[in-house]
Design an enzyme around this catalytic site. Structure first.
Site, PDB file in Angstrom:
ATOM      1  N   CYS A 176      44.543  42.949  42.541  1.00 38.29           N
ATOM      2  CA  CYS A 176      44.920  42.840  41.123  1.00 38.29           C
ATOM      3  C   CYS A 176      44.252  43.992  40.387  1.00 38.29           C
ATOM      4  O   CYS A 176      43.998  45.037  40.980  1.00 38.29           O
ATOM      5  CB  CYS A 176      44.535  41.469  40.556  1.00 38.29           C
ATOM      6  N   ALA A 177      43.953  43.816  39.121  1.00 39.71           N
ATOM      7  CA  ALA A 177      43.332  44.899  38.354  1.00 39.71           C
ATOM      8  C   ALA A 177      41.850  45.058  38.693  1.00 39.71           C
ATOM      9  O   ALA A 177      41.392  46.163  38.979  1.00 39.71           O
ATOM     10  CB  ALA A 177      43.502  44.662  36.859  1.00 39.71           C
TER      11      ALA A 177
END
Length: 98
Positions: free
Chosen positions: A63-64
């Site tokens: 993810c981020a």
């Protein structure tokens, strides 16, 4: 649950570009830049799409920053998937993005 760094992920991708990599960021985040091999399955749609995931080989989740992928990885682990969370997420990724 297993975890790897983005550096370790980059080495794995160089060895096997068919690695099963899931990016759980939302569509707009993914569109802003992602790892070429990553398939986008946003966390907001994850529960509905989990049956579409390939159980035949290990899954790596990114993810981020690592929080959402940790949640998705824990969920997949509870369902019996062979899953590895990518620590640091795209914020730590030093490789190429599309």
């Amino acid at each position: 649950m297993k975890t790897i760094t983005t550096t370790e992920l980059e080495v794995l991708l160089q060895a096997d570009d068919s690695l099963n990599l899931i990016d759980v960021r939302e569509v707009d985040e993914y569109a802003g830049g992602h790892i070429k091999q990553a398939k986008n399955v946003p966390l907001s749609e994850f529960g509905a799409k989990v049956d579409e995931l390939d159980r035949s080989k290990p899954i790596h989740v990114i993810c981020a920053a690592g929080g959402r992928s940790m949640n998705a990885s824990a969920y997949l682990d509870s369902l019996g998937f062979d899953v590895t969370n990518v620590d640091g997420g795209m914020m730590s990724w030093q490789g190429e993005v599309e």
